[in-house]
Design an enzyme around this catalytic site. Structure first.
Site, PDB file in Angstrom:
ATOM      1  N   TYR A   2       0.869  -1.175   0.000  1.00 22.53           N
ATOM      2  CA  TYR A   2       0.000   0.000   0.000  1.00 22.53           C
ATOM      3  C   TYR A   2       0.904   1.221   0.000  1.00 22.53           C
ATOM      4  O   TYR A   2       1.700   1.424   0.917  1.00 22.53           O
ATOM      5  CB  TYR A   2      -0.921   0.030   1.222  1.00 22.53           C
ATOM      6  CG  TYR A   2      -1.749   1.301   1.313  1.00 22.53           C
ATOM      7  CD1 TYR A   2      -2.991   1.391   0.695  1.00 22.53           C
ATOM      8  CD2 TYR A   2      -1.275   2.416   1.996  1.00 22.53           C
ATOM      9  CE1 TYR A   2      -3.739   2.558   0.752  1.00 22.53           C
ATOM     10  CE2 TYR A   2      -2.010   3.585   2.058  1.00 22.53           C
ATOM     11  CZ  TYR A   2      -3.245   3.656   1.437  1.00 22.53           C
ATOM     12  OH  TYR A   2      -3.978   4.822   1.486  1.00 22.53           O
ATOM     13  N   ASP A  39       9.489   2.796   0.336  1.00 24.08           N
ATOM     14  CA  ASP A  39       8.369   3.530   0.928  1.00 24.08           C
ATOM     15  C   ASP A  39       8.478   3.376   2.439  1.00 24.08           C
ATOM     16  O   ASP A  39       8.121   2.343   3.008  1.00 24.08           O
ATOM     17  CB  ASP A  39       7.053   2.961   0.408  1.00 24.08           C
ATOM     18  CG  ASP A  39       5.825   3.610   1.039  1.00 24.08           C
ATOM     19  OD1 ASP A  39       5.981   4.379   2.011  1.00 24.08           O
ATOM     20  OD2 ASP A  39       4.705   3.336   0.569  1.00 24.08           O
ATOM     21  N   LYS A  86       3.538  10.819   7.284  1.00 24.81           N
ATOM     22  CA  LYS A  86       3.015  10.565   8.626  1.00 24.81           C
ATOM     23  C   LYS A  86       3.656  11.477   9.671  1.00 24.81           C
ATOM     24  O   LYS A  86       3.576  12.693   9.565  1.00 24.81           O
ATOM     25  CB  LYS A  86       3.204   9.088   8.982  1.00 24.81           C
ATOM     26  CG  LYS A  86       2.514   8.111   8.044  1.00 24.81           C
ATOM     27  CD  LYS A  86       1.008   8.216   8.079  1.00 24.81           C
ATOM     28  CE  LYS A  86       0.346   7.158   7.221  1.00 24.81           C
ATOM     29  NZ  LYS A  86      -1.113   7.281   7.150  1.00 24.81           N
TER      30      LYS A  86
END
Length: 472
Positions: free
Chosen positions: A162, A250, A277
């Site tokens: 994801y 990632d 984040k």
């Protein structure tokens, strides 16, 4: 009409109790349908029969409009690592607001923040950095850059990956699912996560010099806190070096697991690393950085790669991020990882003691590793640690984790119902986690919070032990 199963009946009962307990949230959800499709603007927050509506938050807790306060073990899916009211973050935001915003130009703070990011994540491979507004944006920009730089089209991605709302790669998609997808229309090459032999075979079938990029999460966040083996990450580094493809790590979520990012703890560097984040101090944020020769192509004075973005350097994120990296320093990274490791060990001890885990699992501190396969309709092999000789059947309930990122999960055909029941069990005990069982710990998490969670897990297992064991 089929007879409802045990877990279906239990879940229906949990929904009824939840609805009775939270009438204001139910009304708010119904009213929101007038202006939001499904009363929702962020899919991952959807909960059956409806989500709680939050009124306020402080430190490590959330309070709903129904008046109940919950321990927050979700931490805004890693973005909220500082808790909900860290005073140093609040002060940084106030300082930013006091100086005005929407400059339409650069500020001194963004330069200071860029220096701090490069110094912090240099060991993972970030020599120069550019800011974006989210992890999704960071990954899409990194891929666009890889295509432009290599002048190739194919992108290797992995099952369970994801990388944002337009880069989602569940196993079902790789097996030909026709479910609607909003993925970007790149030429993706699908490969199984953690599986070196199958990935090697897939790569051998590609035309020569066709692979532009390899995009991988060293620890899959949305996929269930599934860690790549060190061998697999180094294999990908070797493939990138041999083919001329760019290796994109990632680390939007998993960078939290090491002071300089997770890949640095594994002794491997990416060509491009994406962040997001918590790095923005809890504000909207993303970033991508990497090798100097790659990143210098974004130098606007050289007129090569074009990367605008109205809010890339917004003053709130720049100020909050600058302070946030000081707060989440090496000592705090280690402390939070230890808290997570201790939690994982205690959860697994419960699962061992209650005979949910197979007899092969003796050490509660062990890590469960998953090796995916795209053959025979798609499958996942479970093993203890990095030893492929210790293969296991999936327990009906288990935990996958690395450091402060943890995920309690379920297996079998009815796994989704068990996951939902587990989620409602926690909400009934005033513990807020992701529907999928994800609990990235925050700096505001206390030993008391962890003890409450362990007790809730133990009660769940004891209530449903017979049915859990019988389904395995």
């Amino acid at each position: 009409m089929a007879t409802a199963t045990y877990v279906e009946n239990a879940l229906q009962g949990a929904h009824e109790e939840y609805s009775k307990r939270n009438p204001r949230s139910l009304k708010a959800h119904k009213d929101a349908h007038a202006h939001l499709p499904g009363g929702n603007t962020r899919t991952v927050l959807h909960v059956e029969p409806f989500p709680l509506t939050w009124a306020s938050a402080s430190s490590g807790t959330l309070t709903s409009i129904d008046g109940d306060t919950y321990i927050d073990l979700l931490g805004e899916f890693s973005a909220g690592i500082f808790g909900h009211s860290e005073p140093r973050i609040a002060e940084a935001v106030q300082v930013a607001l006091s100086k005005g915003w929407n400059y339409g130009g650069s500020s001194q703070t963004e330069k200071q923040f860029a220096q701090k990011v490069c110094e912090r994540f240099g060991p993972s491979g970030i020599e120069l950095v550019r800011f974006t507004n989210s992890g999704t944006e960071s990954n899409t920009t990194a891929l666009g850059a890889a295509l432009a730089i290599t002048k190739r089209r194919k992108i290797l991605v992995f099952s369970g990956g994801y990388h944002g709302s337009t880069l989602v790669f569940p196993m079902a998609l790789m097996q030909g699912s026709t479910a609607p997808s909003m993925n970007l229309p790149h030429d993706f090459v699908y490969a199984p996560y953690n599986n070196i032999p199958e990935t090697s075979a897939i790569l051998k079938d590609l035309p020569k010099e066709s692979l532009a990029a390899i995009l991988v999460e060293p620890v899959q966040g949305s996929g269930g806190c599934r860690a790549a083996t060190k061998e697999f990450l180094h294999f990908l580094r070797d493939i990138a070096d041999k083919t001329g493809a760019l290796l994109i790590f990632d680390e939007v979520m998993c960078s939290r697991l090491g002071d300089s990012g997770y890949s640095a703890t594994q002794g491997v560097r990416g060509d491009i690393i994406t962040l997001g984040k918590y790095v923005g101090g809890g504000m909207t944020f993303g970033a991508f950085g990497g090798r100097r020769d790659i990143m210098e192509l974004f130098d606007p004075s050289k007129n090569q790669l074009f990367h605008p973005g109205t809010y890339n350097n917004n003053v709130l994120s720049m100020h909050a991020g600058l302070v946030g990296l000081d707060i989440y320093n090496a000592g705090e990274v280690d402390r939070l990882n230890k808290l997570g490791e201790d939690l994982k060990t205690r959860v697994q001890q419960v699962l061992i003691d209650e005979c949910i885990y197979p007899d092969k699992v003796k050490n509660a501190s062990s890590n469960l590793i998953e090796i995916d396969s795209l053959q025979c309709g798609g499958s996942v092999q479970l093993q203890l640690g990095d030893d492929p000789t210790t293969q296991l059947d999936f327990p009906p309930m288990f935990i996958t984790a690395r450091g402060s990122m943890l995920n309690v999960r379920f297996s079998g055909a009815d796994a989704a119902n068990w996951q939902a029941l587990y989620h409602h069990h926690m909400l009934a005990r005033n513990i807020h986690i992701a529907v999928r069982g994800y609990t990235p710990l925050t700096l505001a998490a206390t030993e008391a919070h962890i003890n409450d969670y362990i007790n809730a897990i133990q009660s769940f297992v004891r209530i449903h032990k017979h049915e859990l064991i019988s389904k395995s």
